[in-house]
Design an enzyme around this catalytic site. Structure first.
Site, PDB file in Angstrom:
ATOM      1  N   ARG A 197      -8.516  11.000  -0.021  1.00 48.88           N
ATOM      2  CA  ARG A 197      -8.482   9.561  -0.238  1.00 48.88           C
ATOM      3  C   ARG A 197      -9.028   9.297  -1.645  1.00 48.88           C
ATOM      4  O   ARG A 197     -10.134   9.737  -1.974  1.00 48.88           O
ATOM      5  CB  ARG A 197      -9.350   8.846   0.785  1.00 48.88           C
ATOM      6  N   HIS A 214      -7.277  -1.245   0.454  1.00 49.35           N
ATOM      7  CA  HIS A 214      -6.933  -1.044   1.875  1.00 49.35           C
ATOM      8  C   HIS A 214      -5.437  -0.768   2.049  1.00 49.35           C
ATOM      9  O   HIS A 214      -4.876  -0.996   3.126  1.00 49.35           O
ATOM     10  CB  HIS A 214      -7.261  -2.283   2.739  1.00 49.35           C
ATOM     11  N   ARG A 243     -20.102  -9.185   0.788  1.00 52.24           N
ATOM     12  CA  ARG A 243     -19.429  -9.607  -0.451  1.00 52.24           C
ATOM     13  C   ARG A 243     -18.980 -11.061  -0.352  1.00 52.24           C
ATOM     14  O   ARG A 243     -18.507 -11.498   0.699  1.00 52.24           O
ATOM     15  CB  ARG A 243     -18.196  -8.729  -0.707  1.00 52.24           C
ATOM     16  N   GLU A 264      -6.252   5.434   8.789  1.00 52.17           N
ATOM     17  CA  GLU A 264      -5.980   5.822   7.403  1.00 52.17           C
ATOM     18  C   GLU A 264      -5.887   7.334   7.252  1.00 52.17           C
ATOM     19  O   GLU A 264      -5.089   7.849   6.473  1.00 52.17           O
ATOM     20  CB  GLU A 264      -7.060   5.231   6.489  1.00 52.17           C
ATOM     21  N   ASN A 301     -12.605  12.428   2.400  1.00 55.72           N
ATOM     22  CA  ASN A 301     -12.978  11.165   1.767  1.00 55.72           C
ATOM     23  C   ASN A 301     -14.356  11.391   1.143  1.00 55.72           C
ATOM     24  O   ASN A 301     -15.372  11.355   1.839  1.00 55.72           O
ATOM     25  CB  ASN A 301     -13.013  10.061   2.833  1.00 55.72           C
ATOM     26  N   HIS A 360      -6.715  -6.898   7.606  1.00 53.95           N
ATOM     27  CA  HIS A 360      -7.690  -5.807   7.761  1.00 53.95           C
ATOM     28  C   HIS A 360      -9.068  -6.451   7.692  1.00 53.95           C
ATOM     29  O   HIS A 360      -9.540  -6.829   6.621  1.00 53.95           O
ATOM     30  CB  HIS A 360      -7.483  -4.774   6.647  1.00 53.95           C
TER      31      HIS A 360
HETATM   32  P1  ADP Z   1     -15.496  -0.628   7.434  1.00 54.43           P
HETATM   33  O1  ADP Z   1     -14.902  -1.697   6.587  1.00 54.43           O
HETATM   34  O2  ADP Z   1     -16.864  -0.213   7.018  1.00 54.43           O
HETATM   35  O3  ADP Z   1     -14.550   0.512   7.770  1.00 54.43           O
HETATM   36  P2  ADP Z   1     -15.104  -1.413  10.187  1.00 54.43           P
HETATM   37  O4  ADP Z   1     -13.629  -1.562  10.089  1.00 54.43           O
HETATM   38  O5  ADP Z   1     -15.636  -0.328  11.060  1.00 54.43           O
HETATM   39  O6  ADP Z   1     -15.787  -1.378   8.789  1.00 54.43           O
HETATM   40  O7  ADP Z   1     -15.675  -2.820  10.732  1.00 54.43           O
HETATM   41  C1  ADP Z   1     -17.031  -3.028  10.921  1.00 54.43           C
HETATM   42  C2  ADP Z   1     -17.224  -4.452  11.428  1.00 54.43           C
HETATM   43  O8  ADP Z   1     -16.552  -4.605  12.689  1.00 54.43           O
HETATM   44  C3  ADP Z   1     -18.702  -4.799  11.693  1.00 54.43           C
HETATM   45  O9  ADP Z   1     -19.005  -6.053  11.135  1.00 54.43           O
HETATM   46  C4  ADP Z   1     -18.753  -4.877  13.211  1.00 54.43           C
HETATM   47  O10 ADP Z   1     -19.705  -5.792  13.643  1.00 54.43           O
HETATM   48  C5  ADP Z   1     -17.379  -5.365  13.543  1.00 54.43           C
HETATM   49  N1  ADP Z   1     -17.108  -5.178  14.975  1.00 54.43           N
HETATM   50  C6  ADP Z   1     -16.982  -4.022  15.647  1.00 54.43           C
HETATM   51  N2  ADP Z   1     -16.824  -4.279  16.978  1.00 54.43           N
HETATM   52  C7  ADP Z   1     -16.876  -5.636  17.124  1.00 54.43           C
HETATM   53  C8  ADP Z   1     -16.785  -6.552  18.230  1.00 54.43           C
HETATM   54  N3  ADP Z   1     -16.597  -6.134  19.474  1.00 54.43           N
HETATM   55  N4  ADP Z   1     -16.898  -7.870  17.972  1.00 54.43           N
HETATM   56  C9  ADP Z   1     -17.081  -8.311  16.721  1.00 54.43           C
HETATM   57  N5  ADP Z   1     -17.160  -7.514  15.654  1.00 54.43           N
HETATM   58  C10 ADP Z   1     -17.063  -6.198  15.843  1.00 54.43           C
END
Ligand code: ADP
Length: 400
Positions: A90, A179, A240, A383, A7, A207
């Site tokens: 990706r 996504h 966003r 992914e 990626n 997602h």
């Molecule tokens: P990306 O879109 O960058 O791949 P992720 O899928 O890793 O992001 O999601 C990141 C988000 O998930 C962050 O806002 C993080 O705070 C949230 N997150 C991770 N663990 C928790 C949790 N236990 N409770 C609430 N939000 C969480």
């Protein structure tokens, strides 16, 4: 087969080495500061991570560094680079050119270049990553897996914006959705967990991470999704705005003396739950602030969950019914509170959450009650595994 999944960003490169038969992750890592120095963090599965500053003037040196570490006597997981059967990349935008993953050849490269105007920040970096692999690993097949491809099944009524039609004809301005690899993977896993064929199901996949989108998947095909021409559309996200009344733009630009690119920076980087709360784009920080009585953090969470709830309803309406709702990505996989808030009040479309089962985190589970007419599931997304599996499938056909 051993598949290297890449990626590539403009100055970074994430990688995973996966075994497509066992689905095992053999190693993963991240190269950063490409072009301005260079740093790698490499983690062979089950062993200690290795970090080092290594000069990487271009992505080619980054790939070479990855290969050196994959065969390193101490940090490696392979005896020889020739054990890598193929590379899966990706690629963010496949436009209308790609509805599936493809083996990369000269024609595919040209088509990906035609998609650059649709994703000027992402596609050039993805193409650079592909060129670097071709240069450093000659003879190893490269496969492209697109974030947009899964949504190419959207019908015209779902992908056409109500703008003068000529903008679609001249510039391909339409809903693409993103996504796609994640939505496709979690829908397949949900069908397996439900013990029913995907081709018979109406699923809503949520997602919810830093970037968020909801997808309506009817009989295995994406028919509606919340992201649009760009990943700015749809739900509010970390930073966003998601969909806003476009009439607001001129109103604010006039008063704040902003040009359009400054306005877009605000919509992309300073809005969403960060913009509403003034606290953070990270949902863990928002939860903490809300628990301490911060009203705007609570409001940001409420705006987010309310819009996800509404999207689930509209996705069900688009499919004429519903069999299951799936939560994935950082927020969807981990936050029991937000999941509960999102499905609260959705009993009227057959969604009854089991509060005990909902306590799950980060693993596959059905979290609806046993008597819930429709299922609610948590499915951690993967992914990279989809990219590896698509790559292995395409490359195995080559060998026949
Ligand atoms: P990306 O879109 O960058 O791949 P992720 O899928 O890793 O992001 O999601 C990141 C988000 O998930 C962050 O806002 C993080 O705070 C949230 N997150 C991770 N663990 C928790 C949790 N236990 N409770 C609430 N939000 C969480």
């Amino acid at each position: 087969m051993k598949i290297l999944v890449i990626n590539a960003g403009s100055s970074s490169l994430k990688y995973q080495l996966l075994d497509s038969e066992t689905h095992d992750l053999l190693a993963k890592g991240l190269c950063e500061r490409i072009g301005i120095g260079g740093h790698i963090k490499h983690t062979p599965t089950g062993r200690e991570a290795y970090s080092a500053d290594i000069n990487m003037p271009t992505h080619a040196e980054a790939i070479q560094t990855v290969l050196d570490l994959l065969v390193h006597p101490e940090h490696g997981v392979l005896n020889n680079v020739s054990e890598i059967d193929a590379v899966g990349h990706r690629v963010v935008h496949g436009g209308e050119e790609f509805a599936n993953s493809v083996l990369i050849d000269d024609d595919v490269m040209k088509a990906m270049e035609r998609c650059i105007p649709l994703a000027p920040l992402h596609n050039p970096a993805n193409i650079t990553g592909i060129n670097a692999c071709a240069a450093v690993m000659p003879g190893v097949p490269n496969v492209a897996v697109f974030d947009t491809a899964f949504h190419q099944t959207l019908p015209p009524k779902a992908f056409i914006f109500a703008l003068p039609y000529e903008y679609y004809e001249k510039y391909k301005v339409r809903r693409y959705g993103f996504h796609g690899t994640s939505h496709r993977y979690v829908a397949e896993r949900a069908a397996a967990l439900m013990g029913r064929p995907l081709e018979e199901l109406r699923l809503v996949t949520c997602h919810l991470g830093n970037g968020s989108s909801v997808c309506a998947i009817k009989n295995g095909k994406s028919i509606e999704t919340s992201m649009g021409f760009t990943p700015l559309d749809g739900l509010p996200m970390g930073t966003r705005s998601g969909a806003v009344d476009s009439g607001i733009l001129e109103f604010i630009m006039n008063r704040e003396h902003l040009n359009i690119s400054e306005m877009l920076t605000i919509l992309n980087k300073k809005s969403g739950v960060l913009g509403i709360s003034g606290v953070s784009s990270d949902f863990r920080d928002l939860d903490e602030a809300a628990a301490q009585g911060n009203e705007r953090a609570k409001l940001a969470i409420d705006v987010f969950t309310y819009k996800v709830t509404k999207r689930i309803g509209s996705a069900a309406a688009a499919m004429g019914g519903l069999d299951g709702v799936i939560f994935t990505a950082g927020v969807g996989e981990n936050s029991a509170e937000l999941r509960a808030q999102i499905v609260d009040g959705l009993e009227f479309i057959g969604l009854k959450l089991d509060p005990e089962k909902n306590k799950t985190r980060g693993k596959e589970a059905i979290i609806s009650t046993d008597d819930s007419p429709n299922k609610i599931l948590v499915i951690p997304t993967n992914e990279e595994l989809v990219i590896a599996m698509d790559t292995a499938e395409i490359v195995s056909k080559l060998k026949k």
